[in-house]
Design an enzyme around this catalytic site. Structure first.
Site, mmCIF file in Angstrom:
data_model
loop_
_atom_site.group_PDB
_atom_site.id
_atom_site.type_symbol
_atom_site.label_atom_id
_atom_site.label_comp_id
_atom_site.label_asym_id
_atom_site.label_seq_id
_atom_site.Cartn_x
_atom_site.Cartn_y
_atom_site.Cartn_z
ATOM 1 N N ASN A 122 0.878 -1.170 0.000
ATOM 2 C CA ASN A 122 0.000 0.000 0.000
ATOM 3 C C ASN A 122 0.917 1.221 0.000
ATOM 4 O O ASN A 122 1.458 1.601 1.039
ATOM 5 C CB ASN A 122 -0.885 -0.051 1.256
ATOM 6 C CG ASN A 122 -1.848 1.123 1.328
ATOM 7 O OD1 ASN A 122 -1.770 2.081 0.566
ATOM 8 N ND2 ASN A 122 -2.769 1.054 2.279
ATOM 9 N N LYS A 126 3.405 0.849 3.015
ATOM 10 C CA LYS A 126 2.981 -0.143 4.012
ATOM 11 C C LYS A 126 2.981 -1.504 3.348
ATOM 12 O O LYS A 126 2.715 -1.605 2.146
ATOM 13 C CB LYS A 126 1.562 0.147 4.495
ATOM 14 C CG LYS A 126 1.401 1.471 5.211
ATOM 15 C CD LYS A 126 -0.036 1.595 5.742
ATOM 16 C CE LYS A 126 -0.431 3.052 5.861
ATOM 17 N NZ LYS A 126 -1.844 3.288 6.001
ATOM 18 N N ARG A 175 -2.401 -1.959 -3.640
ATOM 19 C CA ARG A 175 -3.436 -0.926 -3.669
ATOM 20 C C ARG A 175 -3.097 0.014 -4.830
ATOM 21 O O ARG A 175 -1.961 0.473 -4.948
ATOM 22 C CB ARG A 175 -3.418 -0.140 -2.370
ATOM 23 C CG ARG A 175 -4.319 1.053 -2.413
ATOM 24 C CD ARG A 175 -3.995 2.022 -1.311
ATOM 25 N NE ARG A 175 -4.868 3.180 -1.411
ATOM 26 C CZ ARG A 175 -4.615 4.319 -0.776
ATOM 27 N NH1 ARG A 175 -3.549 4.438 -0.019
ATOM 28 N NH2 ARG A 175 -5.431 5.328 -0.897
ATOM 29 N N HIS A 181 -10.743 5.859 -1.406
ATOM 30 C CA HIS A 181 -10.807 5.121 -0.131
ATOM 31 C C HIS A 181 -11.725 3.901 -0.242
ATOM 32 O O HIS A 181 -12.250 3.403 0.763
ATOM 33 C CB HIS A 181 -11.293 6.003 1.042
ATOM 34 C CG HIS A 181 -10.259 6.992 1.523
ATOM 35 N ND1 HIS A 181 -10.573 8.263 1.917
ATOM 36 C CD2 HIS A 181 -8.916 6.885 1.668
ATOM 37 C CE1 HIS A 181 -9.479 8.902 2.287
ATOM 38 N NE2 HIS A 181 -8.448 8.082 2.135
ATOM 39 N N LEU A 188 -11.419 8.860 8.295
ATOM 40 C CA LEU A 188 -10.713 10.087 8.663
ATOM 41 C C LEU A 188 -9.269 9.760 8.991
ATOM 42 O O LEU A 188 -8.940 9.388 10.125
ATOM 43 C CB LEU A 188 -11.406 10.750 9.859
ATOM 44 C CG LEU A 188 -12.932 10.936 9.751
ATOM 45 C CD1 LEU A 188 -13.499 11.520 11.033
ATOM 46 C CD2 LEU A 188 -13.289 11.807 8.554
ATOM 47 N N GLY A 189 -8.410 9.849 7.992
ATOM 48 C CA GLY A 189 -6.978 9.646 8.220
ATOM 49 C C GLY A 189 -6.242 10.898 7.794
ATOM 50 O O GLY A 189 -6.789 11.995 7.863
ATOM 51 N N GLY A 248 -5.583 11.479 4.740
ATOM 52 C CA GLY A 248 -6.604 11.783 3.731
ATOM 53 C C GLY A 248 -7.943 11.452 4.374
ATOM 54 O O GLY A 248 -8.037 10.504 5.153
ATOM 55 N N ARG A 272 -4.502 18.615 2.679
ATOM 56 C CA ARG A 272 -5.230 18.815 1.416
ATOM 57 C C ARG A 272 -6.461 19.694 1.651
ATOM 58 O O ARG A 272 -7.118 19.561 2.689
ATOM 59 C CB ARG A 272 -5.668 17.473 0.829
ATOM 60 C CG ARG A 272 -4.496 16.650 0.302
ATOM 61 C CD ARG A 272 -4.968 15.306 -0.222
ATOM 62 N NE ARG A 272 -4.369 14.211 0.508
ATOM 63 C CZ ARG A 272 -4.736 12.944 0.408
ATOM 64 N NH1 ARG A 272 -5.731 12.612 -0.383
ATOM 65 N NH2 ARG A 272 -4.125 12.008 1.112
ATOM 66 N N ASP A 326 -1.491 17.553 11.730
ATOM 67 C CA ASP A 326 -1.634 16.351 12.554
ATOM 68 C C ASP A 326 -2.677 16.596 13.643
ATOM 69 O O ASP A 326 -2.512 17.491 14.486
ATOM 70 C CB ASP A 326 -0.284 15.983 13.176
ATOM 71 C CG ASP A 326 -0.318 14.604 13.822
ATOM 72 O OD1 ASP A 326 -1.360 14.242 14.422
ATOM 73 O OD2 ASP A 326 0.689 13.900 13.735
ATOM 74 N N MET A 327 -3.734 15.798 13.621
ATOM 75 C CA MET A 327 -4.833 15.976 14.564
ATOM 76 C C MET A 327 -4.356 15.899 16.012
ATOM 77 O O MET A 327 -4.873 16.613 16.880
ATOM 78 C CB MET A 327 -5.898 14.911 14.278
ATOM 79 C CG MET A 327 -7.165 15.062 15.053
ATOM 80 S SD MET A 327 -7.926 16.685 14.854
ATOM 81 C CE MET A 327 -8.634 16.565 13.224
ATOM 82 N N ILE A 343 -7.740 9.176 12.536
ATOM 83 C CA ILE A 343 -8.500 10.127 13.377
ATOM 84 C C ILE A 343 -9.800 9.479 13.854
ATOM 85 O O ILE A 343 -10.151 9.545 15.036
ATOM 86 C CB ILE A 343 -8.809 11.417 12.580
ATOM 87 C CG1 ILE A 343 -7.508 12.125 12.177
ATOM 88 C CG2 ILE A 343 -9.706 12.339 13.380
ATOM 89 C CD1 ILE A 343 -7.697 13.266 11.186
ATOM 90 N N GLU A 359 -7.147 -2.023 5.213
ATOM 91 C CA GLU A 359 -7.098 -2.069 3.750
ATOM 92 C C GLU A 359 -6.213 -3.213 3.260
ATOM 93 O O GLU A 359 -6.511 -3.870 2.260
ATOM 94 C CB GLU A 359 -6.579 -0.729 3.210
ATOM 95 C CG GLU A 359 -7.587 0.394 3.385
ATOM 96 C CD GLU A 359 -6.953 1.774 3.367
ATOM 97 O OE1 GLU A 359 -6.091 2.054 4.233
ATOM 98 O OE2 GLU A 359 -7.309 2.583 2.496
HETATM 99 P P1 ADP Z 1 -3.094 7.747 6.249
HETATM 100 O O1 ADP Z 1 -3.082 6.239 6.064
HETATM 101 O O2 ADP Z 1 -4.093 8.474 5.417
HETATM 102 O O3 ADP Z 1 -1.751 8.388 6.287
HETATM 103 P P2 ADP Z 1 -3.971 7.204 8.972
HETATM 104 O O4 ADP Z 1 -5.253 6.482 8.839
HETATM 105 O O5 ADP Z 1 -2.772 6.477 9.456
HETATM 106 O O6 ADP Z 1 -3.664 8.041 7.665
HETATM 107 O O7 ADP Z 1 -4.247 8.460 9.949
HETATM 108 C C1 ADP Z 1 -3.313 9.467 10.163
HETATM 109 C C2 ADP Z 1 -3.954 10.561 10.989
HETATM 110 O O8 ADP Z 1 -4.489 9.987 12.196
HETATM 111 C C3 ADP Z 1 -2.992 11.651 11.377
HETATM 112 O O9 ADP Z 1 -3.427 12.895 10.891
HETATM 113 C C4 ADP Z 1 -3.025 11.648 12.899
HETATM 114 O O10 ADP Z 1 -3.077 12.917 13.392
HETATM 115 C C5 ADP Z 1 -4.303 10.923 13.230
HETATM 116 N N1 ADP Z 1 -4.192 10.251 14.520
HETATM 117 C C6 ADP Z 1 -3.465 9.169 14.837
HETATM 118 N N2 ADP Z 1 -3.579 8.868 16.159
HETATM 119 C C7 ADP Z 1 -4.414 9.825 16.678
HETATM 120 C C8 ADP Z 1 -4.931 10.095 17.980
HETATM 121 N N3 ADP Z 1 -4.619 9.326 19.032
HETATM 122 N N4 ADP Z 1 -5.764 11.138 18.124
HETATM 123 C C9 ADP Z 1 -6.085 11.926 17.081
HETATM 124 N N5 ADP Z 1 -5.627 11.731 15.838
HETATM 125 C C10 ADP Z 1 -4.805 10.694 15.630
#
Ligand code: ADP
Length: 421
Positions: free
Chosen positions: A30, A37, A115, A203, A229-230, A232, A261, A303-304, A349, A399
């Site tokens: 991926n 990954k 993927r 997605h 909610l990641g 992306g 984005r 970063d959340m 997220i 995934e």
């Molecule tokens: P991607 O595969 O799209 O890179 P992920 O599904 O791994 O993304 O998610 C990454 C996002 O998840 C990051 O923006 C991060 O801030 C958020 N995240 C990870 N752990 C936490 C947490 N404990 N609380 C809030 N947000 C989180």
């Protein structure tokens, strides 16, 4: 390399008779824009693909990091290249293959699954890869330049190392081919629509996985919204497990605001930015994908985790914008679905942010959503009260498992598809 050990796949989780010869396995890749990954799955294990180990290389353009974990999450190995190093996608995939060969000495690789974000008109389902498939997928790279070249490049690199092994491509767009025509269309002249400018949606591998998982939790839920909610982020409206609309559109920039984005923007604003020469197409794309979204709004971080900890008013405003945008789409999709039975949170997220889940649910009281705060703090799976009209769930996505499932189904056609993991 740190902690270098000759690692064999963990024993004990599989039937003893299966251990007598080498384990036939598939590897799933991926590729993201700065990450790769992978997961290794036993190819012969029952109906459900059995994870043997999983890993990732992150921050490939600066300070690359490699980690691998056993199926139970226990660390297996890690390696860091150092702050001033960069690893391109080809080198990263070769590194993973070399690591597998050296360390998983009991394993015989029999196939790879990839993927691929965009399957275009041609692929509404996973497919076995050959040169013609790769050429077609490469021809779509201009539509989705941030992932597609890396995904296709990964399959080419794997073919160089293992020219005789079958490979399967699973597409993020495929799951959304069930959307009605009206949801796949933009109001453009026919010749422009025919050139591929349409609402593809992404997605899809994650939504496919969730649609297989949700019936275990909420078997009666027919009208469902899933929030992936990641880094992306998107949402999908599902009716009876099939996509009927989704927030990402032609590419992966549209819909919800994301880590870096922009999400939805009016076309006239983009034209203005080009016409006024503040940006050319290259710098505009970079700004929209790398400096916008939560990062652009807050000026602090995309970063959340960072934003949630911050007391800065700009961080709070960015979080408010994020949940406001989600609320608007939930309202729209509840209308599309004719009501709502269940709401699902998934990805980084969605699976981890108690605060974001609470903030969105608080905006959805009008729809019959009542959050159970303790269940939300505990991470679910059900985070709504028993009397909530809409049930709300936290379901971790997977995934790689979904790609493994599709890969095994295509290389072993006699295999029956499982309904859940
Ligand atoms: P991607 O595969 O799209 O890179 P992920 O599904 O791994 O993304 O998610 C990454 C996002 O998840 C990051 O923006 C991060 O801030 C958020 N995240 C990870 N752990 C936490 C947490 N404990 N609380 C809030 N947000 C989180």
């Amino acid at each position: 390399m740190h902690n270098m050990v000759t690692m064999r796949p963990r024993q004990g989780s599989r039937a003893p008779h299966a251990r007598q010869s080498s384990v036939r396995a598939i590897v799933v890749f991926n590729a993201g824009s700065t990450s790769l990954k992978f997961g290794v799955y036993a190819a012969d294990a029952g109906v459900s693909p059995e994870l043997l180990c999983a890993g990732r290389i992150d921050n490939m353009t600066a300070d690359p990091h490699f980690v691998v974990k056993h199926a139970d999450g226990k660390p297996m190995e890690s390696h860091a290249w150092g702050k001033h190093h960069a690893v391109d996608h080809k080198a990263a995939l070769r590194f993973v293959l070399a690591w597998l060969k050296t360390n998983l000495t009991d394993i015989e690789l029999v196939a790879a699954g990839h993927r691929v974000v965009l399957g275009g008109e041609r692929y509404g389902a996973p497919t076995l890869i050959d040169g013609d498939v790769l050429d077609y997928l490469d021809s779509l790279a201009m539509m989705e330049p941030s992932h597609q070249p890396y995904d296709v490049g990964g399959a080419r690199t794997f073919a160089e190392a293992y020219p005789d092994l079958p490979q399967v491509a699973c597409f993020d767009t495929s799951f959304h081919r069930t959307m009605p025509g009206v949801a796949q269309t933009y109001a453009l002249p026919k010749e422009v629509r025919d050139s591929g400018v349409r609402h593809w949606g992404y997605h899809g591998i994650s939504y496919d996985y969730i649609s297989h998982q949700l019936p275990k939790f909420a078997p009666a839920a027919r009208r469902v919204i899933v929030a992936h909610l990641g880094g992306g982020a998107s949402m999908c409206a599902l009716l009876d497990g099939r996509s009927v609309d989704t927030t990402m559109g032609f590419g992966t920039l549209s819909g919800l605001p994301m880590a870096t984005r922009s999400g939805d923007l009016p076309p006239d604003a983009l034209l203005y930015l080009l016409r006024s020469k503040q940006f050319d197409t290259t710098t505009l794309e970079k700004m929209l994908s790398e400096r916008a979204g939560l990062l652009g709004l807050s000026g602090i971080s995309g970063d959340m985790r960072v934003l949630q900890k911050s007391a800065d008013a700009r961080a709070l405003a960015a979080l408010d914008y994020f949940t406001y945008a989600m609320m608007k789409y939930v309202g729209a999709y509840a209308a599309v679905l004719g009501g709502l039975d269940a709401l699902v949170f998934t990805a980084g997220i969605g699976e981890n942010s108690v605060q974001v889940r609470a903030a969105l649910c608080a905006r959805l009281g009008w729809l019959g959503v009542t959050l159970d705060e303790n269940a939300n703090a505990a991470g679910g799976p059900r985070i709504s009260t028993v009397d909530s009209k809409v049930s709300v769930w936290v379901i971790p996505t997977n995934e790689e498992w979904m790609i493994a499932q599709h890969t095994l189904a295509l290389i072993q056609p006699e295999r029956k598809a499982p309904c859940s993991q």
